[in-house]
Design an enzyme around this catalytic site. Sequence first.
Site, PDB file in Angstrom:
ATOM      1  N   ARG A   1      40.294  41.427  36.178  1.00 32.67           N
ATOM      2  CA  ARG A   1      41.194  41.551  37.005  1.00 32.67           C
ATOM      3  C   ARG A   1      42.114  40.284  36.704  1.00 32.67           C
ATOM      4  NH1 ARG A   1      42.472  47.010  38.527  1.00 32.67           N
ATOM      5  NH2 ARG A   1      40.577  47.534  39.623  1.00 32.67           N
TER       6      ARG A   1
ATOM      7  N   ASP B   1      36.078  52.952  48.583  1.00 26.55           N
ATOM      8  CA  ASP B   1      35.401  54.085  48.589  1.00 26.55           C
ATOM      9  C   ASP B   1      35.275  54.208  50.283  1.00 26.55           C
ATOM     10  OD1 ASP B   1      33.711  51.694  47.480  1.00 26.55           O
ATOM     11  OD2 ASP B   1      32.729  52.633  49.234  1.00 26.55           O
TER      12      ASP B   1
ATOM     13  N   GLY C   1      37.396  39.362  42.333  1.00 26.73           N
ATOM     14  CA  GLY C   1      35.842  39.116  42.053  1.00 26.73           C
ATOM     15  C   GLY C   1      35.739  39.162  40.409  1.00 26.73           C
TER      16      GLY C   1
END
Length: 235
Positions: A25, A205, A21
């Site tokens: 990165r 998470d 995304g």
Amino acid sequence: MATAHIESNLEDIAKTVLMPGDPLRAKYIAETYLTDVKLINTVRNIFGYTGKYKGKEITVFASGIGNPSMGIYSYELYNFYNVENIIRVGTCGAYRKNLNLYDTIIVEGSYSTSNYAKEQGYDSPEIIYSNKELNKKLELAAKNLKIKVKKGIIHCTDAFYKENNNYEELVKKYNILGAEMETFALFSNAKTLNKKATCILTVSDNLVTKQETTSEERQKAFNDMIEIALESTLS
Ligand code: HPA
């Protein structure tokens, strides 16, 4: 040649694309894993790079966040740049207690209430499936690298922040592992254009246990996922 959102030349982009995304990165993956790297897109800071992984030409191209952004870039890559395979590499929030931070998940299907597919012209399927051939290659690469992976259905949500998160219902009804925000548009585009798409995710998470990772902690697990994705392109 250029499209509405991509400035690259046709020959700048490989047949297989890894899509994180985050544009930074994409930069990290290209600089860490590829040789002969060339920056091939900077429009809107959605960085794209093409280089070689163990001799094979690979493009790493950011998708941005969410279905509309992923929808635009993956469509243009498939339709105007003749890309055949897109592997999204991203993070997800887990809906299950037994999913640990940093676990790696191969996405077999994307459940969504997003209108993306409907607007594209379908009878709004609840789940769009990823490409089985690409998934087999990911599984084999993970096995060879001795990295454990889970597989299953993911919830592709349009709202990161929710007033009432009914994820337990989704787990019961569709056996969903967790949430991310881009696979539905990617898989819908692949289906529309008769191309191949899949996704590999790292748990960043957990909505049940409320555990979260820091950005540094994520690096190692992120590397596992990238290595699986890159190795899978060689078979
Ligand atoms: N929801 C949606 N997308 C995500 C999450 C989440 O909890 N975590 C990482 N990507």
